[in-house]
Design a protein around this motif. Structure first.
Motif, PDB file in Angstrom:
ATOM      1  N   LEU A  20       0.832  -1.218   0.000  1.00  0.00           N
ATOM      2  CA  LEU A  20       0.000   0.000   0.000  1.00  0.00           C
ATOM      3  C   LEU A  20       0.856   1.254   0.000  1.00  0.00           C
ATOM      4  N   GLY A  21       1.982   1.165   0.679  1.00  0.00           N
ATOM      5  CA  GLY A  21       2.818   2.369   0.752  1.00  0.00           C
ATOM      6  C   GLY A  21       4.125   2.023   1.433  1.00  0.00           C
ATOM      7  N   LYS A  22       5.054   2.931   1.314  1.00  0.00           N
ATOM      8  CA  LYS A  22       6.355   2.697   1.935  1.00  0.00           C
ATOM      9  C   LYS A  22       6.556   3.744   3.022  1.00  0.00           C
ATOM     10  N   LEU A  41      -7.248  -6.058   5.974  1.00  0.00           N
ATOM     11  CA  LEU A  41      -6.554  -5.149   6.903  1.00  0.00           C
ATOM     12  C   LEU A  41      -5.362  -4.535   6.188  1.00  0.00           C
ATOM     13  N   ALA A  42      -4.787  -3.541   6.850  1.00  0.00           N
ATOM     14  CA  ALA A  42      -3.491  -3.031   6.400  1.00  0.00           C
ATOM     15  C   ALA A  42      -2.469  -3.508   7.419  1.00  0.00           C
ATOM     16  N   LEU A  43      -1.416  -4.141   6.950  1.00  0.00           N
ATOM     17  CA  LEU A  43      -0.395  -4.665   7.869  1.00  0.00           C
ATOM     18  C   LEU A  43       0.859  -3.806   7.719  1.00  0.00           C
ATOM     19  N   THR A  45       4.654  -3.142   8.624  1.00  0.00           N
ATOM     20  CA  THR A  45       5.815  -3.834   9.187  1.00  0.00           C
ATOM     21  C   THR A  45       6.810  -2.784   9.676  1.00  0.00           C
ATOM     22  N   LEU A  46       7.311  -2.982  10.856  1.00  0.00           N
ATOM     23  CA  LEU A  46       8.326  -2.081  11.417  1.00  0.00           C
ATOM     24  C   LEU A  46       9.529  -2.946  11.756  1.00  0.00           C
ATOM     25  N   TYR A  47      10.700  -2.567  11.228  1.00  0.00           N
ATOM     26  CA  TYR A  47      11.895  -3.350  11.546  1.00  0.00           C
ATOM     27  C   TYR A  47      12.425  -2.934  12.915  1.00  0.00           C
ATOM     28  N   GLN A  59       8.364   4.900  21.840  1.00  0.00           N
ATOM     29  CA  GLN A  59       7.223   5.570  21.200  1.00  0.00           C
ATOM     30  C   GLN A  59       6.309   4.549  20.541  1.00  0.00           C
ATOM     31  N   THR A  60       6.904   3.565  19.896  1.00  0.00           N
ATOM     32  CA  THR A  60       6.083   2.559  19.194  1.00  0.00           C
ATOM     33  C   THR A  60       5.222   1.817  20.208  1.00  0.00           C
ATOM     34  N   ARG A  61       5.843   1.495  21.365  1.00  0.00           N
ATOM     35  CA  ARG A  61       5.062   0.794  22.405  1.00  0.00           C
ATOM     36  C   ARG A  61       3.917   1.680  22.876  1.00  0.00           C
ATOM     37  N   ARG A  62       4.247   2.978  23.055  1.00  0.00           N
ATOM     38  CA  ARG A  62       3.236   3.923  23.554  1.00  0.00           C
ATOM     39  C   ARG A  62       2.125   4.076  22.514  1.00  0.00           C
ATOM     40  N   GLU A  63       2.543   4.128  21.239  1.00  0.00           N
ATOM     41  CA  GLU A  63       1.541   4.272  20.178  1.00  0.00           C
ATOM     42  C   GLU A  63       0.591   3.087  20.208  1.00  0.00           C
ATOM     43  N   ILE A  64       1.150   1.880  20.299  1.00  0.00           N
ATOM     44  CA  ILE A  64       0.325   0.667  20.277  1.00  0.00           C
ATOM     45  C   ILE A  64      -0.629   0.699  21.463  1.00  0.00           C
ATOM     46  N   PHE A  89       4.620  -6.094  13.689  1.00  0.00           N
ATOM     47  CA  PHE A  89       3.545  -5.937  12.703  1.00  0.00           C
ATOM     48  C   PHE A  89       2.340  -5.274  13.358  1.00  0.00           C
ATOM     49  N   LEU A  90       1.889  -4.162  12.754  1.00  0.00           N
ATOM     50  CA  LEU A  90       0.690  -3.483  13.267  1.00  0.00           C
ATOM     51  C   LEU A  90      -0.488  -3.890  12.391  1.00  0.00           C
ATOM     52  N   MET A  91      -1.530  -4.420  13.022  1.00  0.00           N
ATOM     53  CA  MET A  91      -2.747  -4.820  12.290  1.00  0.00           C
ATOM     54  C   MET A  91      -3.700  -3.644  12.296  1.00  0.00           C
ATOM     55  N   PHE A  94      -7.980  -1.002   7.249  1.00  0.00           N
ATOM     56  CA  PHE A  94      -7.601  -0.640   5.880  1.00  0.00           C
ATOM     57  C   PHE A  94      -8.368   0.609   5.464  1.00  0.00           C
ATOM     58  N   ALA A  95      -7.648   1.638   5.025  1.00  0.00           N
ATOM     59  CA  ALA A  95      -8.293   2.886   4.565  1.00  0.00           C
ATOM     60  C   ALA A  95      -8.416   2.793   3.041  1.00  0.00           C
ATOM     61  N   GLY A  96      -9.632   2.567   2.589  1.00  0.00           N
ATOM     62  CA  GLY A  96      -9.872   2.233   1.184  1.00  0.00           C
ATOM     63  C   GLY A  96      -9.423   3.260   0.166  1.00  0.00           C
ATOM     64  N   LYS A  97      -9.411   4.548   0.531  1.00  0.00           N
ATOM     65  CA  LYS A  97      -9.025   5.562  -0.444  1.00  0.00           C
ATOM     66  C   LYS A  97      -7.620   6.108  -0.177  1.00  0.00           C
ATOM     67  N   GLY A  98      -6.872   5.405   0.666  1.00  0.00           N
ATOM     68  CA  GLY A  98      -5.435   5.683   0.803  1.00  0.00           C
ATOM     69  C   GLY A  98      -5.082   7.007   1.456  1.00  0.00           C
ATOM     70  N   GLU A  99      -3.936   7.515   1.052  1.00  0.00           N
ATOM     71  CA  GLU A  99      -3.328   8.649   1.751  1.00  0.00           C
ATOM     72  C   GLU A  99      -3.879   9.985   1.253  1.00  0.00           C
ATOM     73  N   GLY A 155      -4.297   8.631  11.193  1.00  0.00           N
ATOM     74  CA  GLY A 155      -3.483   7.426  11.399  1.00  0.00           C
ATOM     75  C   GLY A 155      -2.186   7.815  12.081  1.00  0.00           C
ATOM     76  N   ASP A 156      -1.347   6.846  12.287  1.00  0.00           N
ATOM     77  CA  ASP A 156       0.018   7.058  12.746  1.00  0.00           C
ATOM     78  C   ASP A 156       0.129   7.850  14.034  1.00  0.00           C
ATOM     79  N   PHE A 157      -0.107   7.174  15.121  1.00  0.00           N
ATOM     80  CA  PHE A 157      -0.017   7.824  16.432  1.00  0.00           C
ATOM     81  C   PHE A 157       1.393   7.719  16.983  1.00  0.00           C
TER      82      PHE A 157
END
Ligand SMILES: O=C(O)Cn1ncc2ncnc(NCCc3cnc(NC(=O)Nc4cccc(Cl)c4)s3)c21
Length: 274
Positions: A20-22, A41-43, A45-47, A59-64, A89-91, A94-99, A155-157
């Protein structure tokens, strides 16, 4: 409330669809659960190595933790997460019309009607967020998505915190949305999201944020601290009125979100029947 069996999720739970996006820290894929009924869903991935390298694992933990407890039509749902040895992996819903920012950059700027409807939805979502003492702190077009019916989804908290917060500017994204109190490194509260809502309203209609100076970061800082706000003549008086009431230097002077919902510019364009 009913307690759902905590399903053990893993990559094997999904059929992986198109990318969906990078994002900055990893890719986002459209996926479908193998369970019946099947869910799309939109999955994300965070390395883990990238999160550690950028010191954002906390921050990632707090966001989740924050996003999993949010339920609002204009806030992107985070259904859950899982990890393997290398990735988290964040589940996500899915936002159908994207960004949204892709649409904005494609058309340049939105009509006043489209902008007002988005700001109406944003104000509604922020009232909900602040009601839970969560400040988003990173409201900008890049963090907004559009649902299948064109409805806005925050999105993206990744930068949200429980109010009040004090943030060192570690991960420098765009400064254009920062309020004076953050530019000056002072303590801040949820009123930073009021300021960002004003910047967003301006950028939706004009196609660029109000204090942008593409040539110099320092000059952007200066313009923010001075609230050096100029409007092109094409903007309606009501839109200017709302933006000016949000872009107030003193956080206490900024128009409360409940008054944003009642502002003539917002009421005028609200779809009949709600
Ligand atoms: O946007 C796209 O690329 C494309 N796209 N298109 C449709 C669609 N539907 C849903 N989601 C998408 N994208 C994921 C949006 C996110 C939501 N929440 C996030 N959280 C996060 O990134 N956290 C995070 C990362 C790194 C560090 C830290 Cl501190 C926090 S990203 C979609």
């Amino acid at each position: 409330s009913r307690t759902y069996p905590t399903q053990e999720w893993s990559l094997h739970s999904f059929d992986i669809g198109r990318p969906l996006g990078k994002g900055k820290f990893g890719r986002v894929y459209m996926v479908r659960t193998k369970t019946t009924p099947k869910y799309i869903l939109a999955l994300k991935t965070l390395y883990k190595s990238e999160l550690v390298a950028n010191k954002v694992e906390k921050q990632t933990r707090r966001e989740i933790e924050i996003q999993q407890n949010l339920r609002h039509p204009h806030i992107l749902r985070l259904y859950g997460f899982f990890h393997d040895e290398k990735r988290i992996f964040l589940m996500l819903e899915f936002a159908g019309k994207g960004e949204l920012y892709k649409q904005l950059s494609k058309v340049g700027s939105f009509s006043e009607k489209r902008s007002a409807r988005y700001i109406d939805q944003m104000a509604d979502a922020l009232i909900y967020l602040h009601g839970k003492h969560v400040i988003h702190r990173d409201i900008k077009p890049e963090n907004l998505l559009l649902g299948i019916n064109g409805e806005l989804k925050i999105g993206d908290f990744g930068w949200s915190v429980h109010a009040p917060g004090l943030r060192r500017m570690t991960l420098c994204g765009t400064l254009d949305y920062l309020p004076p109190e953050m530019v000056e490194g002072k303590e801040h509260n949820e009123k930073v999201d009021y300021w960002a809502l004003g910047v967003l309203t301006y950028e939706f209609m004009i196609g660029a944020p109000p204090f942008e100076d593409r040539g110099s970061v320092n000059n952007t800082y200066r313009r923010i601290a001075r609230v050096d706000l100029k409007f092109p003549s094409t903007i309606s008086a009501e839109a200017k009125d709302l933006i000016s009431k949000l872009l107030q230097y003193d956080p206490r002077q900024r128009l409360p979100l409940t008054d944003v919902l009642r502002h003539p510019w917002i009421v005028k364009y609200r779809p009949k029947g709600n």
